[in-house]
Design an enzyme around this catalytic site. Structure first.
Site, short mmCIF file in Angstrom:
data_model
loop_
_atom_site.label_atom_id
_atom_site.label_comp_id
_atom_site.label_asym_id
_atom_site.label_seq_id
_atom_site.Cartn_x
_atom_site.Cartn_y
_atom_site.Cartn_z
N ASP A 55 5.04 6.08 8.21
CA ASP A 55 4.57 5.47 7.07
C ASP A 55 4.86 3.86 6.77
OD1 ASP A 55 3.55 4.95 4.45
OD2 ASP A 55 5.00 6.09 3.27
N ASP B 37 -3.67 5.18 5.67
CA ASP B 37 -2.13 5.54 5.43
C ASP B 37 -1.87 6.85 5.66
OD1 ASP B 37 0.61 5.26 4.34
OD2 ASP B 37 -0.09 4.05 2.62
N GLU C 132 3.13 -2.52 -0.19
CA GLU C 132 2.63 -1.26 -0.46
C GLU C 132 3.53 -0.20 -1.22
OE1 GLU C 132 1.21 2.91 -0.42
OE2 GLU C 132 2.68 2.01 0.64
N GLU C 133 4.64 -0.18 -0.54
CA GLU C 133 5.93 0.62 -0.75
C GLU C 133 6.27 0.25 -2.47
OE1 GLU C 133 6.29 3.26 0.55
OE2 GLU C 133 6.16 3.17 2.65
N HIS D 86 -0.13 -0.75 5.73
CA HIS D 86 0.84 -1.65 5.21
C HIS D 86 2.09 -1.48 6.32
CE1 HIS D 86 3.42 1.74 3.92
NE2 HIS D 86 2.39 2.34 3.43
#
Length: 350
Positions: free
Chosen positions: A187, A242, A221-222, A70
């Site tokens: 991330d 990830d 995604e977050e 992501h």
């Protein structure tokens, strides 16, 4: 197959983290990835949520793979314009206010204007506020000091800033002579860079994949739903790439690839996990098995949304997740090597 060019991957990651892309405002970085892959001759398309799907054809077109990483990051929105001309924030993603205290930021208006600022406690000055050190770091006390001559809400609005404008954090990206990469938003832009490099290697070396393989660059995604759709019906294996989370009780480190066996959503597919560890051992790739207690991935989101797939999760080890993060080039290299070995092998039998 040649050894992956880790220095090239790190340069890609540096480019990616330098493009602001909080969840909900990812057009610029998606376009960057789209342009990069287009120059390689990789077929891409966008889904309605704004994510990017790249496809590399394989020998078997009846059983597909999908890998995802992501590109959306933590960030914030303007919650309130205070009478003082400072801004209250509403956070995007799962992190704490203390992790962004003192951070430089950028406010982007709906018209595309950009202003810089600093995220501070209201009670910052120890010469004025007796509770400067003890006051809680929360939405009520934290604010953005804009780098403009503004002293009222009206003057801020005259700049074009309004409630709902996106706020992104300065990544402060840096590489060290000892091989570390320090930055916000590793991330999951470290993994996006790894997948971009993987696709480059496949194309440039003319490697034939055993299965048609899709790469989803997800962009939500977050906030929990980046990779839960746009999965072709032929997909049998779905691997999220990830970060591996580090901390007390964890085995993950900054020098190997982390293979997740379980997170908050439950165990990942046992057969796929065993295949990944077998590939790592066969190719002498350093890896760690780990459990992330407060974690969810695009793969777990896909499972929850009802897809009948085999799911897994791997990634580089990242220190201080959802804060000022760090990894090492060794972890990036080991992750790339495992993924390359993975896409060159047939899917597991279920």
């Amino acid at each position: 197959m040649n050894k992956p060019d880790t220095n090239q991957t790190i340069e890609l990651i540096r480019e990616l983290v330098s493009i602001p892309s909080p969840s909900g405002n990812t057009e610029r970085v998606i376009s960057y990835v789209e342009d990069y892959l287009g120059k390689l001759g990789v077929e891409t398309k966008r889904n309605r949520k704004g994510g990017l799907i790249a496809t590399l054809p394989g020998k078997d077109d009846s059983q597909h793979r999908m890998l995802t990483a992501h590109v959306d990051t933590l960030g914030a929105m303007v919650k309130e314009i205070k009478p003082s001309g400072r801004l209250k924030l509403s956070l995007i993603g799962g992190f704490k206010f203390n992790s962004i205290e003192g951070e430089y930021c950028e406010i982007e208006t709906s018209a595309g204007k950009k202003y810089t600022g600093t995220i501070l406690m209201h009670q910052t000055s120890v010469h004025v506020y007796k509770d400067a050190g003890k006051a809680e770091r929360n939405e009520a006390n934290m604010e953005v000091r804009i780098d403009e001559k503004v002293h009222s809400a009206g003057e801020v609005r005259d700049l074009g800033i309004e409630v709902g404008d996106f706020v992104s954090f300065d990544p402060r990206v840096e590489t060290t002579k000892s091989g570390y990469l320090k930055s916000r938003h590793l991330d999951d832009k470290a993994s996006v860079g790894i997948l971009m490099q993987l696709m480059r290697q496949v194309k440039e070396e003319g490697l034939e994949l055993p299965h048609t393989t899709h790469f989803l660059i997800s962009n939500n995604e977050e906030i929990g739903y980046g990779g839960n759709a746009s999965i072709p019906a032929e997909t049998v294996e779905y691997l999220a790439v990830d970060m591996g989370a580090m901390g007390d009780g964890q085995t993950t480190d900054e020098y190997t690839v982390s293979i997740c066996v379980k997170d908050a959503s439950g165990p990942y597919h046992y057969g796929l996990r065993k295949n990944l560890t077998s590939l790592a051992e066969k190719n002498e790739i350093g890896y760690k098995l780990d459990i992330y207690p407060y974690y969810g991935s695009d793969a777990s989101a896909a499972i929850r949304s009802g897809h009948d797939i085999v799911h897994g999760l791997v990634g580089p080890g990242i220190d201080s997740s959802h804060a000022y993060e760090r990894t090492h080039m060794d972890s990036i290299e080991e992750t790339t090597r495992l993924l390359l070995a993975y896409v060159m092998e047939p899917v597991i039998e279920t």
